[in-house]
Design an enzyme around this catalytic site. Structure first.
Site, mmCIF file in Angstrom:
data_model
loop_
_atom_site.group_PDB
_atom_site.id
_atom_site.type_symbol
_atom_site.label_atom_id
_atom_site.label_comp_id
_atom_site.label_asym_id
_atom_site.label_seq_id
_atom_site.Cartn_x
_atom_site.Cartn_y
_atom_site.Cartn_z
ATOM 1 N N GLN A 1 65.998 42.749 50.727
ATOM 2 C CA GLN A 1 67.251 43.028 50.036
ATOM 3 C C GLN A 1 68.406 42.243 50.663
ATOM 4 O OE1 GLN A 1 67.820 44.717 47.345
ATOM 5 N NE2 GLN A 1 66.238 46.249 47.090
ATOM 6 N N TYR B 1 54.771 47.076 43.626
ATOM 7 C CA TYR B 1 55.744 46.002 43.882
ATOM 8 C C TYR B 1 56.330 46.181 45.287
ATOM 9 C CZ TYR B 1 55.531 46.755 38.814
ATOM 10 O OH TYR B 1 55.094 46.996 37.532
ATOM 11 N N GLU C 1 51.071 44.696 45.885
ATOM 12 C CA GLU C 1 51.947 43.531 45.709
ATOM 13 C C GLU C 1 51.098 42.355 45.237
ATOM 14 O OE1 GLU C 1 54.515 40.874 45.253
ATOM 15 O OE2 GLU C 1 55.367 42.754 46.005
ATOM 16 N N ASP D 1 59.285 49.683 42.528
ATOM 17 C CA ASP D 1 60.483 48.864 42.728
ATOM 18 C C ASP D 1 60.237 47.522 42.048
ATOM 19 O OD1 ASP D 1 62.798 47.660 43.556
ATOM 20 O OD2 ASP D 1 62.356 47.708 45.699
ATOM 21 N N CYS E 1 66.907 47.496 39.789
ATOM 22 C CA CYS E 1 68.059 46.603 39.940
ATOM 23 C C CYS E 1 68.626 46.202 38.581
ATOM 24 C CB CYS E 1 67.681 45.359 40.748
ATOM 25 S SG CYS E 1 66.379 44.361 39.992
#
Length: 457
Positions: A268, A295, A316, A363, A390
């Protein structure tokens, strides 16, 4: 033409109305009276351009950055910070009503303790002017390259180092990338964690001189230098990675969690707010038997919640990130946490068949959950889901599908990207069959509350 701005747009524009159509006008603020011209008619809406500000909003401020309009990276630089937060809360609420028919609980946004100088990394292409290199950004929706003298959202050390690196590069008379010769410098990538900086020079077929590297290593805080050789025209920034000097990996401390990051690993952009966001996930997560994080990247969230589940499996699709995440699990002695490289939806489909998965954390990228993932979630028996997003639009559309089987309990917006219209959020969902609302006794009225006996024959 003269008009009054009625509301915010999702990209930070002001919205007015003309002949029944919404008009999107950059840099205008709700309640302002402006004069504008119509730039284009897009059938269902218009694009306008402000020509004169007639009545200014009390929410407007003088923007620090002289190129904020041209750069476009900080579309809210002209808006006072409390108004930025209100805008993000309002847009999130409106988007959830529109796409998910949700008008329930949204908690007050967690504000950024540092609305300026918060960004821990940059990825900037090189330009050249009068024989000197500089870095900048392409103006939004154009091929026009804007020179950047100073960036006000970069951390102070990151920005100071960016300027110092450019000075050294020009002292060595280095050149920007030449596509015909396949030589020169393409992009400057930098990361700053705990006052330590990693630099990646993305170049063509270029040999970095010992003298140049030595000069860069003398800069305060620089601990790692990499070169990435890229001659293809693909959008991917990086090419062949070459370790040049210092530490191969960056190290980051988040409360009691240690993270090690490979040069291509994503983290991030706002370190302090990341901790706040991860703590929301941790606080909301129930005690679990098996938790899956889809994710999962380098594993930060899984490691933050490692003490709340017997087993945590991160999924992932990028092998480098999975390797990095498994190293981080070992670094933190998290024997109950592991990571696999697979498509998130496909992995979840077989994991729910093999294990009693009771909690899911997702996420996803800005595009949200794909159809396979949503279908798998709906068919599963997962009791609790925590959705980190997001992008309010894809979040709301996904929630509109998931609410067939899940109840939205609460949503927490987090201001990760001050000066921009973007907003991060955490949503808690509980499967309909398992939802048991609990009354909260938060204030004096609730503490004094006494249930009355009902006499219903």
């Amino acid at each position: 033409m003269k008009t009054t701005i009625k509301k915010w747009g999702i990209n930070g524009e002001g919205i007015a109305f003309h002949e029944g159509k919404p008009v999107f006008i950059e840099n205008a603020i709700p309640e302002e009276v402006i004069e504008f011209d119509i730039k284009s008619d897009e059938n269902t809406y218009l694009i306008g351009e402000m020509t004169r500000l007639v009545e200014q909003s009390s929410k407007r401020r003088y923007p620090l950055c002289p190129i904020w309009k041209e750069c476009g990276g900080c579309a809210l630089m002209h808006v006072k910070y409390p108004a930025q937060c209100k805008m993000k809360e309002g847009n999130l609420k409106e988007t959830l009503i529109k796409y998910a028919d949700y008008n329930g609980r949204i908690l007050p946004i967690i504000k950024n303790p540092e609305p300026l100088s918060y960004r821990n990394s940059c990825k900037l292409p090189f330009g050249e002017e009068y024989g000197e290199l500089y870095t900048g950004m392409y103006e939004r929706d154009t091929n026009h390259f804007q020179k950047m003298e100073r960036c006000y959202v970069h951390s102070k050390l990151l920005e100071q180092t960016r300027q110092a690196v450019l000075k050294i590069m020009n002292e060595h008379h280095l050149k920007m990338y030449d596509d015909k010769k396949k030589t020169g410098y393409r992009t400057l990538v930098m990361k700053e964690f705990d006052s330590k900086i990693q630099i990646i020079f993305v170049t063509g077929k270029e040999n970095l001189s010992e003298e140049f590297i030595h000069d860069v290593t003398q800069l305060e805080g620089v601990v790692s230098i990499w070169q990435s050789v890229k001659t293809e025209t693909k959008r991917e920034v990086f090419g062949d990675m070459r370790f040049i000097w210092g530490e191969e990996k960056m190290h980051l401390q988040l409360e009691d969690i240690q993270l090690s990051l490979l040069p291509r690993s994503f983290f991030q952009l706002n370190t302090k707010q990341s901790v706040n966001l991860y703590n929301v996930v941790k606080d909301w997560m129930p005690r679990s038997k098996t938790t899956v994080e889809a994710y999962s990247g380098i594993g930060a969230i899984s490691l933050f919640v490692k003490d709340k589940a017997q087993e945590i499996i991160g999924v992932e699709s990028i092998q480098d990130a999975v390797d990095n995440a498994n190293e981080n699990a070992m670094l933190n002695h998290a024997d109950n946490v592991s990571f696999i490289c697979e498509d998130a939806g496909s992995a979840l489909a077989h994991l729910v068949q093999e294990k009693d998965v009771d909690t899911l954390i997702v996420d996803p990228p800005r595009s949200g959950l794909d159809d396979t993932m949503k279908e798998t979630i709906l068919k599963s028996k997962i009791k609790t889901m925590i959705y980190v997003s997001c992008n309010p639009a894809t979040l709301a559309k996904d929630l509109g599908v998931l609410k067939k089987e899940y109840r939205i309990v609460k949503i927490q917006p987090v201001d990760m990207f001050s000066q921009t219209p973007h907003v991060e959020s955490v949503t808690l969902l509980v499967r309909n069959d398992d939802y048991r609302p609990r009354r909260r006794f938060d204030d004096r009225k609730d503490r004094d509350y006494k249930p009355r006996r009902r006499f219903d024959d």
